[in-house]
Design a protein around this motif. Structure first.
Motif, PDB file in Angstrom:
ATOM      1  N   UNK A  98       0.954  -1.026  -0.412  1.00  0.00           N
ATOM      2  CA  UNK A  98      -0.250   0.002  -0.110  1.00  0.00           C
ATOM      3  C   UNK A  98       0.724   1.347  -0.333  1.00  0.00           C
ATOM      4  N   UNK A  99       2.350   1.346   1.005  1.00  0.00           N
ATOM      5  CA  UNK A  99       2.767   2.383   0.528  1.00  0.00           C
ATOM      6  C   UNK A  99       3.509   2.557  -0.730  1.00  0.00           C
ATOM      7  N   UNK A 101       1.944   2.085  -3.650  1.00  0.00           N
ATOM      8  CA  UNK A 101       1.099   2.975  -4.016  1.00  0.00           C
ATOM      9  C   UNK A 101      -0.195   1.084  -4.608  1.00  0.00           C
ATOM     10  N   UNK A 102      -0.236   0.805  -3.871  1.00  0.00           N
ATOM     11  CA  UNK A 102      -0.473  -1.130  -4.955  1.00  0.00           C
ATOM     12  C   UNK A 102      -2.267  -0.632  -4.211  1.00  0.00           C
ATOM     13  N   UNK A 103      -2.389  -0.798  -5.626  1.00  0.00           N
ATOM     14  CA  UNK A 103      -4.000  -0.638  -5.226  1.00  0.00           C
ATOM     15  C   UNK A 103      -5.193  -1.797  -6.014  1.00  0.00           C
ATOM     16  N   UNK A 104      -4.559  -2.829  -6.005  1.00  0.00           N
ATOM     17  CA  UNK A 104      -5.047  -3.857  -6.582  1.00  0.00           C
ATOM     18  C   UNK A 104      -4.654  -5.026  -5.811  1.00  0.00           C
ATOM     19  N   UNK A 105      -5.453  -6.371  -4.505  1.00  0.00           N
ATOM     20  CA  UNK A 105      -5.015  -7.097  -3.456  1.00  0.00           C
ATOM     21  C   UNK A 105      -6.186  -8.438  -4.090  1.00  0.00           C
ATOM     22  N   UNK A 118      -7.907  -3.763   7.552  1.00  0.00           N
ATOM     23  CA  UNK A 118      -7.499  -3.177   8.708  1.00  0.00           C
ATOM     24  C   UNK A 118      -6.580  -2.313   8.169  1.00  0.00           C
ATOM     25  N   UNK A 119      -5.438  -2.063   7.562  1.00  0.00           N
ATOM     26  CA  UNK A 119      -4.535  -1.616   6.935  1.00  0.00           C
ATOM     27  C   UNK A 119      -5.332  -0.208   5.731  1.00  0.00           C
ATOM     28  N   UNK A 124      -7.870   5.009   5.657  1.00  0.00           N
ATOM     29  CA  UNK A 124      -8.746   5.673   5.435  1.00  0.00           C
ATOM     30  C   UNK A 124      -9.273   5.055   3.724  1.00  0.00           C
ATOM     31  N   UNK A 125      -8.261   4.588   3.441  1.00  0.00           N
ATOM     32  CA  UNK A 125      -8.802   4.230   2.061  1.00  0.00           C
ATOM     33  C   UNK A 125      -9.696   3.258   1.782  1.00  0.00           C
ATOM     34  N   UNK A 126      -9.685   2.759   0.730  1.00  0.00           N
ATOM     35  CA  UNK A 126     -11.024   1.507   0.258  1.00  0.00           C
ATOM     36  C   UNK A 126     -10.401   0.585  -1.059  1.00  0.00           C
ATOM     37  N   UNK A 127     -10.247  -0.593  -0.619  1.00  0.00           N
ATOM     38  CA  UNK A 127      -8.867  -1.386  -2.109  1.00  0.00           C
ATOM     39  C   UNK A 127      -9.796  -2.490  -3.174  1.00  0.00           C
TER      40      UNK A 127
END
Length: 389
Positions: A98-99, A101-105, A118-119, A124-127
């Motif tokens: 996430x640090x 900049x990855x947005x897809x898991x 939790x991360x 304050x994001x939605x992934x």
């Protein structure tokens, strides 16, 4: 144009050669086969040295470890192009991704769901995530766990569950399995909608298509499995956004391994050729201890003298009886200095072999493209890795 003899002379042996021009051509053809409704993803575990070339050929790069993620970061891959997958994700791994900049898991377990949620909430994001459905192995989640997550999706404020990730295995020769899997996914989409009120936006599917490595197999059209499966893929793509993820099938054909004959001898009536490489560099899935013969080009050296074809056993440089590349192959004489080019080695061998065994040097890696031949990794002395500080 790729000139293996020139590369062997310029860079020496053992050397891996990856042809980016041939790879780009194959990927264009693959894209044309499946059509615009099916997206492509390259699993970089097959060969991380192909990341720069593949970045312009596919929509996504699948990363399965923190190390692979760092390679993509170092190469300047845009984080939106990365799908962070893998069966072992720690909190630190997720936060690092996430640090960067990855947005897809992908989520392969209930623990992954918890860690990523939790991360995400801490930022304050939605992934967006894909839930991996198991095919009966250690990978992915059982269907009951997957449905449990979907049913409580409103509680997971850090996640946007977009769909399903499914991969059952590699080198599946008969396409009956893949066709059944695609029907399974179609039925699952309907079940999720009708019984769980969930609209599947995306499916990532690994078909594990077969690549013919050996001379006993038909390799006249190595894209034939994709041609046959394309109508089934396109049918599923009408239900949701479909991405197919592959590594071996995409990359195998673009690679060659160059190794030099160092010694020849006849022991107990059997001709042996010892090369400066070995099984620590060469690994064909299904090779079965050298019992099957891959495609090999023999390039005679300056000392070569044509002889009557004879049977040879090709062995590597390691002090183990397992180091047999080919148990029996007919060749027109082998002489010290001859070059052997092992074809279709663009996937896995470069990272999968026991490269550190016996502290032998790790081979050079050369990239070929329209601009010529480029050394992208020089010889690495394994003895520097295999010694205590």
């Amino acid at each position: 144009m790729l000139n293996l003899e020139k590369i062997a002379k310029q860079f020496g042996t053992p050397t891996f050669v990856f042809d980016e021009t041939a790879l780009a051509s194959r990927m264009r053809e693959a894209k044309a086969i499946v059509g615009s409704s099916v997206h492509l993803c390259y699993s970089i575990k097959a060969n991380p040295f192909l990341i720069p070339a593949m970045s312009s050929c596919v929509e996504l790069l699948e990363v399965c470890s923190p190390g692979e993620l760092e390679i993509c970061h170092a190469l300047g891959v845009h984080p939106d192009k990365v799908l962070f997958s893998g069966v072992n994700k720690t909190r630190e791994d997720v936060e690092r991704a996430m640090d960067l900049g990855v947005t897809r898991f992908t989520c392969e377990s209930l623990l992954h769901v918890q860690l990523i949620d939790e991360a995400a909430r801490a930022r304050g994001r939605v992934y967006p995530v894909l839930l991996r459905l198991t095919a009966g192995t250690q990978f992915g989640m059982d269907e009951s766990d997957l449905l449990h997550v979907i049913d409580r999706r409103d509680e997971l404020s850090g996640l946007r569950i977009e769909g399903i990730h499914f991969f059952s295995g590699t080198q599946q020769k008969k396409l009956d399995s893949q066709k059944k899997e695609l029907l399974l996914l179609e039925n699952l989409i309907q079940t999720l909608k009708n019984e769980h009120g969930f609209d599947t936006r995306r499916i990532e599917y690994g078909p594990g298509l077969y690549f013919p490595y050996f001379v006993s197999e038909d390799n006249s059209d190595t894209l034939a499995p994709l041609r046959e499966l394309a109508p089934d893929l396109q049918r599923l793509a009408k239900c949701c956004e479909l991405t197919i993820e592959m590594g071996r099938f995409f990359a195998a054909e673009c690679g060659t391994y160059l190794t030099r004959v160092i010694d020849t001898k006849t022991n107990c009536g059997l001709n042996y050729a010892i090369v400066d490489g070995g099984i620590h560099h060469v690994n064909y899935l299904g090779g079965n201890m050298g019992m099957r013969v891959p495609h090999i080009v023999h390039m005679p050296g300056p000392q070569h003298q044509a002889e009557t074809p004879e049977d040879w056993r090709l062995c590597g440089s390691l002090c183990t009886t397992s180091d047999v590349l080919v148990r029996k192959i007919e060749m027109n004489g082998l002489t010290q200095g001859d070059i052997l080019a092992f074809e279709n080695i663009g996937a896995y061998s470069v990272t999968e072999g026991p490269a550190l065994f016996l502290s032998r040097d790790m081979p050079r890696i050369v990239m070929h493209n329209e601009d010529g031949d480029h050394l992208v990794r020089d010889t690495i002395h394994a003895y520097n890795i295999n010694r205590p500080l």
